[in-house]
Scaffold this motif. Structure first.
Motif, mmCIF file in Angstrom:
data_model
loop_
_atom_site.group_PDB
_atom_site.id
_atom_site.type_symbol
_atom_site.label_atom_id
_atom_site.label_comp_id
_atom_site.label_asym_id
_atom_site.label_seq_id
_atom_site.Cartn_x
_atom_site.Cartn_y
_atom_site.Cartn_z
ATOM 1 N N HIS A 28 22.564 -5.196 23.780
ATOM 2 C CA HIS A 28 22.561 -6.565 23.241
ATOM 3 C C HIS A 28 23.934 -7.219 23.437
ATOM 4 O O HIS A 28 24.959 -6.543 23.350
ATOM 5 N N ALA A 80 25.655 -8.848 21.499
ATOM 6 C CA ALA A 80 26.510 -8.715 20.318
ATOM 7 C C ALA A 80 27.181 -7.345 20.248
ATOM 8 O O ALA A 80 28.002 -7.095 19.370
ATOM 9 N N LYS A 115 26.714 -1.886 13.682
ATOM 10 C CA LYS A 115 26.498 -3.305 14.008
ATOM 11 C C LYS A 115 25.005 -3.583 14.192
ATOM 12 O O LYS A 115 24.483 -4.577 13.691
ATOM 13 N N ARG A 163 22.498 -2.083 12.875
ATOM 14 C CA ARG A 163 21.806 -2.042 11.592
ATOM 15 C C ARG A 163 22.177 -3.244 10.719
ATOM 16 O O ARG A 163 21.314 -3.953 10.219
ATOM 17 N N GLN A 164 23.496 -3.486 10.556
ATOM 18 C CA GLN A 164 23.939 -4.512 9.620
ATOM 19 C C GLN A 164 23.578 -5.916 10.084
ATOM 20 O O GLN A 164 23.205 -6.762 9.280
ATOM 21 N N ALA A 165 23.714 -6.184 11.379
ATOM 22 C CA ALA A 165 23.446 -7.534 11.868
ATOM 23 C C ALA A 165 21.979 -7.697 12.231
ATOM 24 O O ALA A 165 21.564 -8.757 12.649
ATOM 25 N N ARG A 166 21.208 -6.624 12.064
ATOM 26 C CA ARG A 166 19.796 -6.576 12.447
ATOM 27 C C ARG A 166 19.571 -7.086 13.870
ATOM 28 O O ARG A 166 18.945 -8.115 14.093
ATOM 29 N N ILE A 167 20.109 -6.345 14.796
ATOM 30 C CA ILE A 167 19.850 -6.611 16.204
ATOM 31 C C ILE A 167 18.414 -6.158 16.485
ATOM 32 O O ILE A 167 18.039 -5.052 16.110
ATOM 33 N N PRO A 168 17.603 -7.045 17.079
ATOM 34 C CA PRO A 168 16.183 -6.706 17.220
ATOM 35 C C PRO A 168 15.917 -5.623 18.259
ATOM 36 O O PRO A 168 16.648 -5.497 19.234
ATOM 37 N N ARG A 170 13.504 -5.169 20.789
ATOM 38 C CA ARG A 170 12.406 -5.704 21.599
ATOM 39 C C ARG A 170 12.933 -6.117 22.961
ATOM 40 O O ARG A 170 14.125 -6.326 23.152
ATOM 41 N N MET A 205 15.736 -11.819 6.664
ATOM 42 C CA MET A 205 17.158 -11.466 6.592
ATOM 43 C C MET A 205 18.004 -12.744 6.575
ATOM 44 O O MET A 205 17.794 -13.633 7.388
ATOM 45 N N TYR A 232 21.439 -14.915 6.979
ATOM 46 C CA TYR A 232 22.695 -14.969 7.721
ATOM 47 C C TYR A 232 23.455 -16.211 7.292
ATOM 48 O O TYR A 232 22.865 -17.242 6.985
ATOM 49 N N ASP A 258 15.830 -11.848 12.646
ATOM 50 C CA ASP A 258 16.820 -10.950 13.243
ATOM 51 C C ASP A 258 17.993 -11.713 13.851
ATOM 52 O O ASP A 258 18.027 -12.946 13.818
ATOM 53 N N LEU A 259 18.945 -10.957 14.429
ATOM 54 C CA LEU A 259 20.167 -11.555 14.971
ATOM 55 C C LEU A 259 19.875 -12.515 16.123
ATOM 56 O O LEU A 259 20.548 -13.535 16.268
ATOM 57 N N ASP A 260 18.872 -12.207 16.950
ATOM 58 C CA ASP A 260 18.539 -13.109 18.054
ATOM 59 C C ASP A 260 18.170 -14.506 17.531
ATOM 60 O O ASP A 260 18.613 -15.514 18.075
ATOM 61 N N PRO A 275 25.782 -11.527 8.815
ATOM 62 C CA PRO A 275 24.655 -11.150 7.965
ATOM 63 C C PRO A 275 25.101 -11.060 6.511
ATOM 64 O O PRO A 275 26.239 -10.699 6.221
#
Lengths: 425, 115
Positions: free
Chosen positions: A121, A123, A166, A168-173, A175, B1, B3, B88-90, B111
């Motif tokens: 990702h 990020a 990162k 987990r905390q920022a919830r990177i998807p 998919r 979630m 942000y 989510d982040l996206d 977040p």
């Protein structure tokens, strides 16, 4: 308990680990967002299997057994970490999600591609993406990855931990990205796969099983991505490139275990089936009209295997391909290969001039192929003393004893003959 | 979630902006906020008064220290924020990219710490 059962259980657990590690991590991580937690739970589950299986017998579906145990471990771990109202709700959700997913499946779904895209990702720092994929999908430990990427093990492991936090905390998807972002993000995924493959392929003797597996795993990941994204020309290009290289794996050693450079290899010793597959992939990719680094590099391999029919590599094509690659990557490695092609098309003096143009690049001082290429071209032009010195540099930089021995041979032959091409065609 | 989108920009530039430019900025933020609300992701958000109005408070050695001014004197200052609720982040990143602040400054996506 009898030792034979022990051995059998261990063998089965290891086989499952080899085959399914990444799949199980991906399954658990995609449903919780917690990569490190999934890895820890799975390693606990493997440890539990070694205790349980010799006594109770190997379960019908070892994958499902391991997933069920890992799932419980993850929920326990989350319970220990969290407390309060929100935690209860979160735990219930997580348990339900994992349970529903595991129960409804007769086999574990394959989320490896989504996990690879999470690791690559934007990020996540670019430099840690490939190591992250190697660790999560293939289960390599930080020390092994660190040695492949020339970073200290402590630093590597710290950076891996940070990247997983990162995610987990920022919830990177987890998919496969939308079409608009796909090309850009795919590049990072392909780069990581190629890094894995290259690390394995660079052990030509194939003595280190672990590293040979790395090349096989690289091809395996390449096949996975190419089959899931059949319309992405660079995914096909990378697979073609790896198959071409793999087709010549065995030809790099003769019966006595000595190193055989590409120029001296017998085309009949190349794996024709892998070459056909690579050529078909490259043909499909080229019809999609979006040229990229991997397609160009695979095309270089194509121009080499023409030797099977024409008796000689298509050096003019190779020079053009390296020109295009230079424009794309600005890599000194590409420039060295281009210089070798120039020597074949326009003579060794022109090749040397092309190498001289690189002399300012400090990275090359410690780069064996630069000195070997230089030595070969100097020998060809008859500059024996300079060639001798360049061979010495190359020999001093080469870690592989077989290649070192080959370079020493060439160096000794210097005094015997000069003014002839070093059979690099 | 949830942000937080933290909008940083060059405050001096913003204050010195022509009437015309300021006149474009406000409706842009208005439309952005409206789009977020319609999409059901808007939780909250505000523009902040300039840092000249800021007061920084800290306890040292049991005494309250008060400073006139922002926490850090930097070229880019926090000028406003949004709180959004997205999967989510996206999704958070694509909302951040649409923020007018992303084209004249920087939007940091953070977040929210869930308890």
């Amino acid at each position: 308990m009898p030792r034979a059962d022990d051995e059998h259980a261990r063998g089965t657990a290891e086989a499952v680990a080899r085959r399914s590690y990444g799949k199980l991590v991906a399954f658990l991580a995609a449903r919780t967002g917690d990569v490190a937690g999934a890895e820890d739970a799975l390693s606990d589950a493997f440890a539990a299997a070694l205790v349980d299986w010799p006594a109770s017998g190997i379960p019908k579906s070892p994958e499902a057994w391991l997933t069920a145990v890992a799932r419980r471990k993850m929920i326990d771990a989350a319970r220990r970490r969290r407390s309060g109202e929100g935690a209860a709700a979160h735990l219930r959700l997580m348990a339900e999600e994992l349970e529903a997913a595991a129960a409804s499946e007769t086999h574990i779904p394959d989320d490896r591609l989504p996990l690879m895209f999470a690791c690559a990702h934007p990020a996540i720092d670019a430099g840690i993406r490939a190591p992250l994929i190697l660790q999560t999908i293939l289960g390599f430990d930080a020390a092994t990855i660190a040695s492949a990427f020339l970073i200290s093990p402590a630093t590597m492991s710290q950076r891996l931990v940070r990247a997983k936090n990162k995610i987990r905390q920022a919830r990177i998807p987890f998919r496969v990205p939308e079409r608009a972002d796909l090309r850009e993000r795919l590049e990072a995924v392909l780069e990581a796969i190629y890094a894995a493959f290259a690390e394995g392929w660079s052990d030509p003797a194939g003595t280190e099983t672990r590293r040979r597996n790395l090349a096989e795993e690289g091809i395996w990941l390449g096949r996975l991505v190419a089959s899931l994204l059949p319309d992405e020309p660079e995914a096909l290009g990378l697979l073609a490139l790896m198959l071409h290289a793999e087709a010549r794996r065995g030809a790099r050693r003769n019966a006595r275990g000595e190193y055989v450079p590409l120029a001296d290899q017998d085309p009949a010793s190349w794996d024709a089936k892998l070459i056909e597959e690579a050529e078909a992939l490259l043909f499909r990719a080229s019809a999609m009209g979006a040229v990229g680094r991997y397609q160009l590099e695979a095309a270089v391999q194509s121009a080499h295997v023409i030797r099977r029919r024409a008796g000689r590599s298509d050096w003019a094509a190779i020079e053009r391909l390296y020109d295009a690659l230079s424009a794309l990557t600005n890599s000194p490695v590409v420039a060295i290969n281009r210089a070798i092609a120039v020597a074949e098309t326009r003579g060794p003096a022109a090749g040397l001039a092309a190498l001289d143009a690189l002399a300012d690049d400090a990275r090359l001082a410690e780069y064996q192929p630069y000195w070997a290429a230089r030595a070969g071209l100097l020998a060809w032009t008859g500059e024996v003393d300079a060639a001798d010195q360049a061979y010495q540099r190359a020999i001093g930089l080469e870690p592989d004893p077989a290649v070192r021995h080959f370079l020493q041979q060439r160096r000794m032959e210097l005094r015997g003959r000069s003014g002839t091409p070093p059979a690099s065609g | 979630m949830k942000y937080m989108l933290l909008i940083y920009g060059n405050e001096a530039d913003m204050l010195a902006a022509t009437k015309e430019r300021a006149g474009q900025m406000m409706p842009a933020y208005g439309a952005y906020t409206e789009a977020m609300t319609k999409a059901g992701v808007y939780v909250g958000g505000n523009r902040l008064q300039p840092t000249t109005s800021a007061t920084t408070v800290r306890i040292a050695d049991g005494k309250t220290k008060v400073l006139n001014g922002p926490y850090a004197e930097t070229k880019e200052q926090l000028g406003g924020y949004y709180m959004i609720d997205v999967p989510d982040l996206d999704a958070a990143m694509s909302w951040a990219a649409r923020c007018p602040g992303a084209s004249h400054g920087t939007v940091e996506v953070r977040p929210i710490w869930t308890m």
